[in-house]
Scaffold this motif. Structure first.
Motif, PDB file in Angstrom:
ATOM      1  N   ASP A  62       0.838  -1.211   0.000  1.00 35.00           N
ATOM      2  CA  ASP A  62       0.000   0.000   0.000  1.00 35.00           C
ATOM      3  C   ASP A  62       0.865   1.251   0.000  1.00 35.00           C
ATOM      4  O   ASP A  62       0.401   2.326  -0.386  1.00 35.00           O
ATOM      5  CB  ASP A  62      -0.875   0.045   1.261  1.00 35.00           C
ATOM      6  CG  ASP A  62      -2.145  -0.770   1.094  1.00 35.00           C
ATOM      7  OD1 ASP A  62      -2.486  -1.096  -0.061  1.00 35.00           O
ATOM      8  OD2 ASP A  62      -2.778  -1.076   2.122  1.00 35.00           O
ATOM      9  N   PHE A  63       2.091   1.102   0.455  1.00 41.00           N
ATOM     10  CA  PHE A  63       2.945   2.281   0.633  1.00 41.00           C
ATOM     11  C   PHE A  63       4.041   2.313  -0.419  1.00 41.00           C
ATOM     12  O   PHE A  63       5.229   2.196  -0.124  1.00 41.00           O
ATOM     13  CB  PHE A  63       3.524   2.295   2.052  1.00 41.00           C
ATOM     14  CG  PHE A  63       2.492   2.521   3.130  1.00 41.00           C
ATOM     15  CD1 PHE A  63       1.291   3.166   2.841  1.00 41.00           C
ATOM     16  CD2 PHE A  63       2.715   2.113   4.434  1.00 41.00           C
ATOM     17  CE1 PHE A  63       0.331   3.385   3.823  1.00 41.00           C
ATOM     18  CE2 PHE A  63       1.763   2.327   5.434  1.00 41.00           C
ATOM     19  CZ  PHE A  63       0.561   2.969   5.124  1.00 41.00           C
ATOM     20  N   GLY A 143      13.203  14.640   6.609  1.00 43.09           N
ATOM     21  CA  GLY A 143      13.021  13.607   7.625  1.00 43.09           C
ATOM     22  C   GLY A 143      12.612  12.254   7.073  1.00 43.09           C
ATOM     23  O   GLY A 143      12.016  12.156   6.004  1.00 43.09           O
ATOM     24  N   ILE A 144      12.933  11.211   7.849  1.00 45.61           N
ATOM     25  CA  ILE A 144      12.490   9.854   7.516  1.00 45.61           C
ATOM     26  C   ILE A 144      11.363   9.473   8.481  1.00 45.61           C
ATOM     27  O   ILE A 144      11.519   9.558   9.696  1.00 45.61           O
ATOM     28  CB  ILE A 144      13.651   8.852   7.638  1.00 45.61           C
ATOM     29  CG1 ILE A 144      14.732   9.199   6.609  1.00 45.61           C
ATOM     30  CG2 ILE A 144      13.155   7.425   7.460  1.00 45.61           C
ATOM     31  CD1 ILE A 144      15.996   8.379   6.748  1.00 45.61           C
ATOM     32  N   PHE A 145      10.245   9.079   7.911  1.00 43.95           N
ATOM     33  CA  PHE A 145       9.049   8.767   8.702  1.00 43.95           C
ATOM     34  C   PHE A 145       8.664   7.298   8.536  1.00 43.95           C
ATOM     35  O   PHE A 145       9.010   6.663   7.530  1.00 43.95           O
ATOM     36  CB  PHE A 145       7.880   9.651   8.253  1.00 43.95           C
ATOM     37  CG  PHE A 145       8.063  11.107   8.605  1.00 43.95           C
ATOM     38  CD1 PHE A 145       7.450  11.642   9.734  1.00 43.95           C
ATOM     39  CD2 PHE A 145       8.868  11.937   7.831  1.00 43.95           C
ATOM     40  CE1 PHE A 145       7.620  12.979  10.075  1.00 43.95           C
ATOM     41  CE2 PHE A 145       9.052  13.275   8.170  1.00 43.95           C
ATOM     42  CZ  PHE A 145       8.427  13.793   9.293  1.00 43.95           C
ATOM     43  N   GLN A 146       7.944   6.789   9.530  1.00 44.62           N
ATOM     44  CA  GLN A 146       7.357   5.454   9.417  1.00 44.62           C
ATOM     45  C   GLN A 146       5.871   5.569   9.715  1.00 44.62           C
ATOM     46  O   GLN A 146       5.454   6.471  10.444  1.00 44.62           O
ATOM     47  CB  GLN A 146       8.004   4.497  10.422  1.00 44.62           C
ATOM     48  CG  GLN A 146       9.494   4.348  10.192  1.00 44.62           C
ATOM     49  CD  GLN A 146      10.101   3.204  10.987  1.00 44.62           C
ATOM     50  OE1 GLN A 146       9.411   2.508  11.732  1.00 44.62           O
ATOM     51  NE2 GLN A 146      11.394   3.005  10.811  1.00 44.62           N
ATOM     52  N   ILE A 147       5.113   4.660   9.130  1.00 51.51           N
ATOM     53  CA  ILE A 147       3.669   4.655   9.404  1.00 51.51           C
ATOM     54  C   ILE A 147       3.335   3.302  10.021  1.00 51.51           C
ATOM     55  O   ILE A 147       3.563   2.261   9.410  1.00 51.51           O
ATOM     56  CB  ILE A 147       2.858   4.875   8.110  1.00 51.51           C
ATOM     57  CG1 ILE A 147       3.256   6.212   7.476  1.00 51.51           C
ATOM     58  CG2 ILE A 147       1.361   4.832   8.411  1.00 51.51           C
ATOM     59  CD1 ILE A 147       2.658   6.447   6.114  1.00 51.51           C
ATOM     60  N   ILE A 148       2.848   3.339  11.244  1.00 51.86           N
ATOM     61  CA  ILE A 148       2.533   2.105  11.962  1.00 51.86           C
ATOM     62  C   ILE A 148       1.020   1.917  11.927  1.00 51.86           C
ATOM     63  O   ILE A 148       0.270   2.786  12.401  1.00 51.86           O
ATOM     64  CB  ILE A 148       2.984   2.193  13.447  1.00 51.86           C
ATOM     65  CG1 ILE A 148       4.368   2.840  13.570  1.00 51.86           C
ATOM     66  CG2 ILE A 148       2.901   0.832  14.119  1.00 51.86           C
ATOM     67  CD1 ILE A 148       5.497   2.091  12.946  1.00 51.86           C
ATOM     68  N   ARG A 149       0.577   0.794  11.368  1.00 55.60           N
ATOM     69  CA  ARG A 149      -0.866   0.553  11.250  1.00 55.60           C
ATOM     70  C   ARG A 149      -1.348  -0.319  12.407  1.00 55.60           C
ATOM     71  O   ARG A 149      -0.629  -1.223  12.842  1.00 55.60           O
ATOM     72  CB  ARG A 149      -1.171  -0.142   9.922  1.00 55.60           C
ATOM     73  CG  ARG A 149      -0.606   0.623   8.743  1.00 55.60           C
ATOM     74  CD  ARG A 149      -0.801  -0.098   7.424  1.00 55.60           C
ATOM     75  NE  ARG A 149      -2.050   0.296   6.776  1.00 55.60           N
ATOM     76  CZ  ARG A 149      -2.343   0.017   5.495  1.00 55.60           C
ATOM     77  NH1 ARG A 149      -1.506  -0.680   4.755  1.00 55.60           N
ATOM     78  NH2 ARG A 149      -3.479   0.415   4.967  1.00 55.60           N
ATOM     79  N   LYS A 150      -2.540  -0.071  12.854  1.00 54.38           N
ATOM     80  CA  LYS A 150      -3.139  -0.939  13.881  1.00 54.38           C
ATOM     81  C   LYS A 150      -3.433  -2.285  13.225  1.00 54.38           C
ATOM     82  O   LYS A 150      -4.014  -2.336  12.137  1.00 54.38           O
ATOM     83  CB  LYS A 150      -4.436  -0.303  14.388  1.00 54.38           C
ATOM     84  CG  LYS A 150      -5.104  -1.085  15.511  1.00 54.38           C
ATOM     85  CD  LYS A 150      -6.197  -0.236  16.160  1.00 54.38           C
ATOM     86  CE  LYS A 150      -6.748  -0.877  17.424  1.00 54.38           C
ATOM     87  NZ  LYS A 150      -7.931  -1.721  17.171  1.00 54.38           N
ATOM     88  N   ARG A 156      -6.180   2.856  10.904  1.00 57.80           N
ATOM     89  CA  ARG A 156      -5.774   3.600  12.108  1.00 57.80           C
ATOM     90  C   ARG A 156      -4.262   3.555  12.146  1.00 57.80           C
ATOM     91  O   ARG A 156      -3.680   2.462  12.140  1.00 57.80           O
ATOM     92  CB  ARG A 156      -6.280   2.910  13.365  1.00 57.80           C
ATOM     93  CG  ARG A 156      -7.765   2.897  13.460  1.00 57.80           C
ATOM     94  CD  ARG A 156      -8.197   3.194  14.869  1.00 57.80           C
ATOM     95  NE  ARG A 156      -9.295   4.147  14.755  1.00 57.80           N
ATOM     96  CZ  ARG A 156      -9.808   4.835  15.757  1.00 57.80           C
ATOM     97  NH1 ARG A 156      -9.328   4.697  16.970  1.00 57.80           N
ATOM     98  NH2 ARG A 156     -10.788   5.688  15.554  1.00 57.80           N
ATOM     99  N   VAL A 157      -3.642   4.702  12.189  1.00 54.19           N
ATOM    100  CA  VAL A 157      -2.180   4.708  12.117  1.00 54.19           C
ATOM    101  C   VAL A 157      -1.573   5.656  13.141  1.00 54.19           C
ATOM    102  O   VAL A 157      -2.236   6.586  13.635  1.00 54.19           O
ATOM    103  CB  VAL A 157      -1.693   5.126  10.702  1.00 54.19           C
ATOM    104  CG1 VAL A 157      -2.209   4.167   9.639  1.00 54.19           C
ATOM    105  CG2 VAL A 157      -2.096   6.566  10.375  1.00 54.19           C
TER     106      VAL A 157
END
Ligand SMILES: *[C@@H]1O[C@H](CO)[C@@H](O)[C@H](O)[C@H]1NC(C)=O
Ligand SMILES: *[C@@H]1O[C@H](CO)[C@@H](O)[C@H](O)[C@H]1NC(C)=O
Ligand SMILES: *[C@@H]1O[C@H](CO)[C@@H](O)[C@H](O)[C@H]1NC(C)=O
Length: 506
Positions: A62-63, A143-150, A156-157
């Protein structure tokens, strides 16, 4: 009576077209038959919708690059926004979401991303602070980002910031990276956001960068080896077609070591196509479909993130001219090289007419240095004026204008019936095409069309009528036409399927 009438009208129209073709064939296009081609789309320039399975085993798929994300704060109930579209703070005060509220990923690997906003800046944290801003214009230093999904509710992230902490929307005006992000996923936790995916790109950039440098080379080689074979060329030659239009990307000219994330091997595949074209006596229209920086922001030009950056620097133009020169020099000795299309579907206003004119001038000369007789195809700009390239073309020989005619991609087709669709082709498109097909101007080429529409549940007979109407009208183009495309999981977009199943009768 109605049927007989329309049949006899059809016959008259068909006869007029036939005369037109013959006279064009003799006068304008001497020694050259009209092109009846099929595009080899989705082969050397990936388009996920044409072969979704190519993306199946990408981790965290998805990313991918360019995916457009919107985030609604669960506590405030409003969307994150790059204020003014970028250049300043991120706020959480928008009740509805569109451009400024859309964040596009640049994928570093399956877990880590840069994030780009509407005005092209990248997300980061304010120096000496914790506030989220969009000011950096360099991805590398942003910046370096992460997306954490429930796990049981992937929309929901939490968003992990470069400092290792999580974003939280403290107030409408204050979005900071200072949450531990370790609470329950409750709606009153300011680090929890509701994410929507509003746009996806599935092009060559996404597939190669999605698999990454270890896996992509084999995946792409398998695709190139299996999607188009020699037997497709023999089928094309035996189906009443006389040419192929081959979309290529700029990175193929850099084979075997194209810049990341592209992978080597596509030039070999293109070489094979030229050998098969020669063997089966098919002409080739080589089409630079994906130019460096992307000329239209679509996945089919290998856009990374939806922006048009081709033509915004001299370098992208010079590079494109070198690519054209490379391909022309390489294939000019093959008698199948019939035409070189300098760029596909540049889009207005992102690509200005003056930039395009300069490129077309330089590209034309690059072709002529190696192929004095090849046709040079100039694609009209999407959203441009139909005759805007005429002044430029008047100084060129063996020059062709390419127009793409779909009964799609515009609201005007939404509610048309079968007959209205067919009438649109026979009247409106026919008029448009006649208007640009002149005795002393450039030749005309309907370089993309398809027997597909917005009509739901149409019968085979209706598709046949639609195909026939298009074949008749596109037969008025003085250079010819090309169906989009040979292979596609969507049957009507596959000329292979349409011919084999009797939906198109050449
Ligand atoms: C992904 O990239 C980040 C940032 O460069 C790096 O810290 C991390 O180790 C990488 N993860 C993987 C799985 O390669
Ligand atoms: C959102 O917040 C910013 C920063 O305080 C402000 O400039 C902007 O006008 C606000 N927009 C809305 C729609 O409230
Ligand atoms: C097609 O042409 C007809 C006749 O000129 C015109 O009335 C109609 O509005 C046109 N349709 C579209 C969708 O432009």
């Amino acid at each position: 009576m109605k049927t007989i009438n329309s049949k006899s009208q059809l016959f008259v129209i068909a006869s007029v077209f036939a005369m037109f073709i013959v006279s064009n064939g003799r006068t304008i296009n001497s020694n050259n038959e009209l092109i009846r081609a099929v595009n080899l789309g989705g082969w050397l320039v990936t388009e996920g919708w044409m072969k979704p399975s190519l993306f199946d085993s990408i981790p965290n798929k998805d990313f991918l690059d360019g995916v457009g994300l919107q985030f609604k704060s669960t506590t405030i109930g409003k969307f994150l926004v790059a204020e003014l579209g970028g250049g300043t703070i991120i706020a959480a005060n928008r009740t509805s979401a569109s451009g400024w509220e859309t964040f596009r990923l640049w994928r570093i690997n399956e877990t880590s991303f840069h994030v780009r906003v509407f005005n092209k800046q990248f997300l980061g944290i304010e120096s000496n602070g914790v506030s989220l801003v969009a000011v950096s214009t360099e991805s590398e230093t942003s910046g370096i980002f992460q997306i954490i999904r429930k796990s049981d509710d992937p929309n929901r992230v939490r968003i992990k910031a470069p400092n290792g902490l999580f974003l939280q929307a403290k107030t409408e005006n204050l979005v900071t990276a200072d949450s531990n992000g370790d609470g329950q996923w409750s709606a009153n936790d300011p680090s929890v956001f509701e994410m929507s995916i509003v746009d996806r790109l599935q092009g060559e950039y996404q597939v190669t960068n999605g698999y990454g440098p270890m896996k992509a080379p084999k995946i792409m080689k398998d695709h190139w080896d299996t999607f188009i074979h020699e037997k497709d060329f023999s089928f094309i030659a035996n189906s009443g077609l006389n040419a192929v239009r081959i979309p290529v990307g700029w990175w193929t000219a850099k084979d075997p070591t194209p810049p990341k994330p592209y992978v080597g091997g596509s030039l070999e595949a293109l070489d094979r196509a030229f050998l098969w074209a020669k063997k089966y006596n098919l002409k080739v229209i080589l089409d630079l479909h994906a130019a460096p920086g992307s000329q239209n922001g679509y996945e089919h030009s290998s856009s990374r993130d939806g922006f048009i950056e081709w033509g915004q620097t001299e370098e992208t133009i010079e590079e494109s001219v070198r690519v054209i020169e490379f391909f022309t020099a390489r294939y000019a000795p093959n008698p199948s090289l019939y035409a070189v299309e300098l760029i596909n579907e540049p889009r207005a206003p992102g690509v200005s007419l003056s930039v395009l004119t300069k490129y077309y001038d330089d590209g034309y000369k690059a072709v002529r240095r190696h192929a004095p007789n090849a046709f040079v195809v100039l694609s009209n700009r999407l959203s441009g004026e139909p005759k805007e390239l005429f002044p430029l073309a008047s100084g060129m020989t063996a020059v062709v204008i390419d127009v793409h005619y779909y009964n799609l991609f515009s609201g005007i087709f939404n509610d048309l019936t079968v007959d209205q669709n067919i009438d649109f082709v026979k009247t409106n498109r026919s008029n448009e095409l006649q208007d640009i097909t002149t005795s002393n101007g450039p030749l005309t080429f309907v370089g993309e069309w398809v027997s597909e529409w917005q009509v739901q549940g149409a019968t085979k007979e209706e598709y046949q009528r639609f195909s026939n109407a298009q074949l008749q009208v596109w037969g008025q183009a003085s250079f010819g036409w090309a169906y989009w495309s040979l292979k596609n999981v969507n049957n009507h977009w596959s000329m292979d399927w349409m011919i084999k199943n009797g939906y198109i009768n050449l």
